[in-house]
Enzyme design. Structure first.
Site, PDB file in Angstrom:
ATOM      1  N   LYS A  72      31.312  32.120  30.011  1.00 57.78           N
ATOM      2  CA  LYS A  72      31.978  32.339  30.701  1.00 57.78           C
ATOM      3  C   LYS A  72      32.917  31.274  31.825  1.00 57.78           C
ATOM      4  O   LYS A  72      31.482  31.126  32.553  1.00 57.78           O
ATOM      5  CB  LYS A  72      32.231  33.610  32.026  1.00 57.78           C
ATOM      6  N   SER A 147      36.764  41.143  33.273  1.00 56.65           N
ATOM      7  CA  SER A 147      36.969  39.912  33.559  1.00 56.65           C
ATOM      8  C   SER A 147      36.350  39.270  32.344  1.00 56.65           C
ATOM      9  O   SER A 147      37.042  37.598  32.268  1.00 56.65           O
ATOM     10  CB  SER A 147      37.066  39.259  34.880  1.00 56.65           C
ATOM     11  N   SER A 171      32.413  44.244  34.789  1.00 56.82           N
ATOM     12  CA  SER A 171      32.930  42.496  34.167  1.00 56.82           C
ATOM     13  C   SER A 171      32.390  42.331  33.015  1.00 56.82           C
ATOM     14  O   SER A 171      32.867  41.848  31.857  1.00 56.82           O
ATOM     15  CB  SER A 171      33.950  41.639  34.764  1.00 56.82           C
TER      16      SER A 171
END
Ligand code: GLN
Length: 481
Positions: A72, A147, A171
């Site tokens: 990420k 996310s 997330s």
């Protein structure tokens, strides 16, 4: 041997036996990332050169030798960008690796790219990324969740067997559920946050996506443990997670919080998670009803504490030290203001304002202090519940993947997506999302297992037992060859 879509275990044995080279595995992963990115927008950077060079030097005796991974874009990898999905970081290139990255690299893993995410990890749909939304590989008109949507989509689409995300309020688990993969948020303090860009420091934890629980366990045992760069990592031994997965679960006590299966839960999700409860019953688990009386306040508490911490953490982005600086601002204050005005997106601004408000004199006691008190009560709810059971089962997300654009104008509807996941972060306990079927519209559904502190081995064992009884073998229409 086609290597995309394989697990770590399958790839590792192929590489060890010499059936396939690390280089070939990494090259096909990079090629799949490049090809599918046109459809999915899951990657913000793909490091073809770095990854292939590194693959050529891999020592095949390392535990993750030649395993391609995606990271990420809020976790620092030296030599690559860390944008956090934000314009304000622009092309920021951190001069160091996060501790979790150093550990993965020492184990032989190869980072192939940085994945798209909601700006500063704030969101549940990936639509808050400054670089465009990620598409769900099961239906590209739908969100992958957020996310860490890019990481979830990359694993679901078979580009990489494993990816890292961060989980502050769900997330990792929520996008894992919406994309049909396994997602872990470990106990707070299990993984180092050094090199993870802070959103809400008392809630943030690096999490793992993979297609099987076994792969999640293999990666956790590499990255977990005490780190002198992060004082909140605990000095708790890291077990050999992957070797403790098998065995029957007869007599395991599974907590069922009936109140959480009520209002707001999609009927197909409820049916699917209840079917998973029945699978556990058939496997010999004892289903115990538990109460979490303060869980109903968790969204309110989370959106006070998370925004308060974010407003403080994000104060460092002012155009002086990192990334983007606004032009035409001759005076310092004007430069700060313009940089933040132009650099942050609307959701980040909303959170900074909410957080500043709940911390401000006069409102602190009514909001922030109250939220901390309720957080303590929620922790006690879990402590009491875990006296009666070994783990608790809930849905991960109240609905399957929703349409892109469906909730962007309604922040409250978006926040309500996190109703089942934020409790684990507030209490500091681990949570694992496991795929348990598809809706009539062929969208993945997941259930969540929650356990007490350091109970990852129990969660893994329960999840593995479910996977063995009910393997989830479906693949999305957008998938690497
Ligand atoms: N969706 C939640 C939020 O918007 C959780 C985010 C996260 O875990 N990083 O804050």
């Amino acid at each position: 041997m086609a290597d995309n879509g394989k697990t770590i275990s399958e790839l590792a044995s192929g590489i060890k036996s010499g059936e396939i080279t690390a280089r070939a595995v990494v090259e096909s992963s990079v090629a799949a990332a490049e090809k599918l990115n046109e459809t999915l927008n899951a990657f913000l950077e793909i490091d073809r050169d770095g990854a292939t060079k590194r693959a050529a030097t891999i020592d095949s005796t390392s535990p993750l030798a030649g395993i391609p991974i995606a990271i990420k874009d809020n976790i620092c990898v030296q030599g690559m960008q860390t944008s956090c999905g934000s314009r304000i970081l622009g092309d920021y290139h951190p001069p160091y690796n996060a501790t979790v990255i150093d550990r993965l690299l020492s184990a032989g893993a190869v980072v192939i790219g940085k994945t798209n995410c909601d700006e500063f990890a704030m969101g549940s749909s990936n639509e808050n990324s400054a670089f465009g939304a990620v598409k769900n590989p099961w239906d590209t008109s739908r969100v992958p969740g957020g996310s860490s949507g890019g990481s979830a989509a990359a694993v679901a689409a078979g580009i990489v067997p494993v990816a890292l995300g961060s989980d502050t309020g769900g997330s990792v688990r929520q996008p894992a559920s919406l994309c049909g993969v396994v997602g872990l948020k470990p106990t707070y303090g299990r993984n180092s946050r050094y090199g993870l860009v802070a959103f809400a420091s008392s809630l943030d934890q690096v999490g793992i996506f993979a297609r099987t629980t076994e792969d999640v366990a293999r990666v956790l045992e590499i990255i977990a443990g005490r780190d002198l760069h992060d004082a909140t990592t605990a000095d708790v031994p890291v077990p050999d997670y992957a070797s403790q997965l098998s065995g029957d679960i007869k007599g395991a006590r599974l907590g069922f919080p009936k109140a959480l299966f009520g209002e707001g839960l999609d009927a197909e999700v409820r049916a699917s998670v209840e079917a998973a409860v029945n699978v556990y019953r058939d496997l010999g688990a004892e289903i115990v009803e538990v109460e979490l009386p303060h869980a109903q306040y968790s969204i309110a508490v989370y959106y006070i504490i998370a925004t308060a911490e974010a407003s403080s953490n994000l104060a460092r982005f002012d155009g002086v030290r990192y990334g983007f600086r606004a032009e035409d601002a001759p005076e310092l204050r004007q430069m700060y203001r313009k940089t933040r005005e132009e650099g942050f997106g609307p959701e980040v601004k909303r959170r900074i304002m909410l957080g500043t408000y709940v911390l401000s004199a006069g409102y602190y006691d009514a909001y922030y202090r109250k939220a901390q008190q309720v957080r303590s009560l929620l922790k006690q709810d879990f402590q009491k519940a875990f006296e009666r059971c070994d783990a608790i089962i809930t849905p991960t997300s109240p609905t399957p993947a929703f349409l892109l654009g469906e909730k962007v104008d309604d922040p409250l509807a978006m926040y309500l997506n996190d109703v089942y996941t934020v409790t684990a972060n507030l209490a500091g306990i681990p949570g694992l999302s496991v795929p348990c079927g598809l809706s009539a519209g062929r969208l993945p559904i997941g259930f969540q297992l929650l356990g007490g502190y350091w109970s990852e081995p129990t969660l893994f064992k329960l999840a593995h037992a479910y996977e063995t009884a009910q393997p989830f073998t479906e693949r999305p229409p957008v998938h690497a060859d």
